[in-house]
Scaffold this motif. Structure first.
Motif, PDB file in Angstrom:
ATOM      1  N   HIS A   1       6.584  -0.742 -13.357  1.00  0.00           N
ATOM      2  CA  HIS A   1       5.204  -0.401 -13.730  1.00  0.00           C
ATOM      3  C   HIS A   1       4.691   0.826 -12.975  1.00  0.00           C
ATOM      4  O   HIS A   1       3.591   1.286 -13.236  1.00  0.00           O
ATOM      5  CB  HIS A   1       4.279  -1.586 -13.451  1.00  0.00           C
ATOM      6  N   ASN A   2       5.483   1.282 -11.998  1.00  0.00           N
ATOM      7  CA  ASN A   2       5.127   2.457 -11.198  1.00  0.00           C
ATOM      8  C   ASN A   2       3.819   2.267 -10.436  1.00  0.00           C
ATOM      9  O   ASN A   2       2.974   3.152 -10.370  1.00  0.00           O
ATOM     10  CB  ASN A   2       5.036   3.715 -12.066  1.00  0.00           C
ATOM     11  N   GLY A   3       3.656   1.082  -9.864  1.00  0.00           N
ATOM     12  CA  GLY A   3       2.461   0.804  -9.073  1.00  0.00           C
ATOM     13  C   GLY A   3       2.475  -0.608  -8.542  1.00  0.00           C
ATOM     14  O   GLY A   3       3.185  -1.478  -9.064  1.00  0.00           O
ATOM     15  N   PRO A   4       1.686  -0.902  -7.502  1.00  0.00           N
ATOM     16  CA  PRO A   4       1.732  -2.204  -6.838  1.00  0.00           C
ATOM     17  C   PRO A   4       0.933  -3.310  -7.517  1.00  0.00           C
ATOM     18  O   PRO A   4       1.037  -4.468  -7.128  1.00  0.00           O
ATOM     19  CB  PRO A   4       1.138  -1.900  -5.464  1.00  0.00           C
ATOM     20  N   GLU A   5       0.123  -2.970  -8.526  1.00  0.00           N
ATOM     21  CA  GLU A   5      -0.802  -3.959  -9.074  1.00  0.00           C
ATOM     22  C   GLU A   5      -0.089  -5.206  -9.592  1.00  0.00           C
ATOM     23  O   GLU A   5      -0.527  -6.334  -9.357  1.00  0.00           O
ATOM     24  CB  GLU A   5      -1.643  -3.333 -10.199  1.00  0.00           C
TER      25      GLU A   5
ATOM     26  N   ARG B   1       0.832  -1.196   0.000  1.00  0.00           N
ATOM     27  CA  ARG B   1       0.000   0.000   0.000  1.00  0.00           C
ATOM     28  C   ARG B   1       0.871   1.251   0.000  1.00  0.00           C
ATOM     29  O   ARG B   1       2.010   1.232   0.456  1.00  0.00           O
ATOM     30  CB  ARG B   1      -0.912   0.037   1.238  1.00  0.00           C
ATOM     31  N   GLY B   2       0.295   2.324  -0.492  1.00  0.00           N
ATOM     32  CA  GLY B   2       1.000   3.599  -0.463  1.00  0.00           C
ATOM     33  C   GLY B   2       1.959   3.752  -1.628  1.00  0.00           C
ATOM     34  O   GLY B   2       1.916   3.016  -2.615  1.00  0.00           O
ATOM     35  N   ALA B   3       2.857   4.726  -1.511  1.00  0.00           N
ATOM     36  CA  ALA B   3       3.847   4.978  -2.547  1.00  0.00           C
ATOM     37  C   ALA B   3       4.886   3.859  -2.577  1.00  0.00           C
ATOM     38  O   ALA B   3       5.096   3.157  -1.579  1.00  0.00           O
ATOM     39  CB  ALA B   3       4.521   6.324  -2.291  1.00  0.00           C
ATOM     40  N   LEU B   4       5.545   3.693  -3.703  1.00  0.00           N
ATOM     41  CA  LEU B   4       6.507   2.604  -3.874  1.00  0.00           C
ATOM     42  C   LEU B   4       7.574   2.554  -2.776  1.00  0.00           C
ATOM     43  O   LEU B   4       7.872   1.475  -2.263  1.00  0.00           O
ATOM     44  CB  LEU B   4       7.180   2.723  -5.251  1.00  0.00           C
TER      45      LEU B   4
END
Length: 213
Positions: free
Chosen positions: A178-182, A99-102
């Protein structure tokens, strides 16, 4: 006593700042000035506690590992009775904290070792030590689950414990790309299914063989 407490607080602020900044910028791109600015402290305070950036990195690795130990020791899956449930719960918990920023959920150890494995052997050794120590803790539940559900499995608890860390570190790399946790969530979903398959295959084989006579 008050001075000692203030010194402890300033050191902790520098370590906490290093976790945020190094995970965001990488070890090589991070400067002492960056750490001091993020901590809201002077370079004089920095050098009171650390000899230099590498000394800070070694302390930050220990700080990060200690924080992780506390987090996982209190995680909900630790209270589960079944060791396989605990292992799967560990994976689920790793997903839940994406969760949150990388920089808030990626691994400081993995970030630093990718940059420093050749240039800074002391940092590499520290990262290896703490990653392995965490894998050993995970392997305790794996070993118990293997003994209970897959005693004849051709793999060891230790190797599967390390594999989980490889999957996690790879997931963090892809999350950065990918610049995101998904994508990390999806990768850990595959890890969970793989673990289920390892144990389910053994269950199916035992069922086919039938009871011993």
């Amino acid at each position: 006593m008050a001075r000692s407490a203030a010194q402890h607080e300033s050191k902790t602020r520098l370590l906490d700042a290093s976790l945020r900044v190094i995970r965001a910028r990488g070890y090589c791109a991070t400067t002492i000035d960056d750490i001091c600015a993020a901590a809201g402290l002077t370079k004089g305070s920095f050098f009171h506690h650390f000899k230099g950036k590498e000394d800070l990195a070694l302390a930050a690795a220990a700080h990060f590992s200690g924080m992780a130990d506390g987090l996982f020791a209190q995680a909900p899956y630790r209270s589960l009775a079944d060791p396989l449930d605990r292992f799967l719960g560990y994976i689920d918990f790793r997903v839940a904290i994406l969760r949150g920023a990388l920089p808030e959920f990626t691994c400081l150890l993995g970030t630093m070792v990718q940059e420093t494995f050749e240039s800074h052997p002391a940092i590499r050794e520290a990262c290896d030590r703490y990653i392995r120590a965490h894998a050993v803790e995970v392997a305790r539940d794996i070993a118990e689950a293997r003994s209970r559900y897959a005693p004849d499995a051709p793999w060891s608890a230790e190797s599967l414990g390390l594999y989980t860390q490889a999957a996690l570190q790879g997931s963090f790399v892809l999350a950065k790309a990918h610049n995101g946790p998904e994508v990390a969530v999806e990768c850990l979903g595959h890890l969970r299914r793989y673990v289920e398959l390892l144990f389910n295959q053994t269950h199916q084989q035992n069922a086919k063989e039938g009871p011993c006579v």
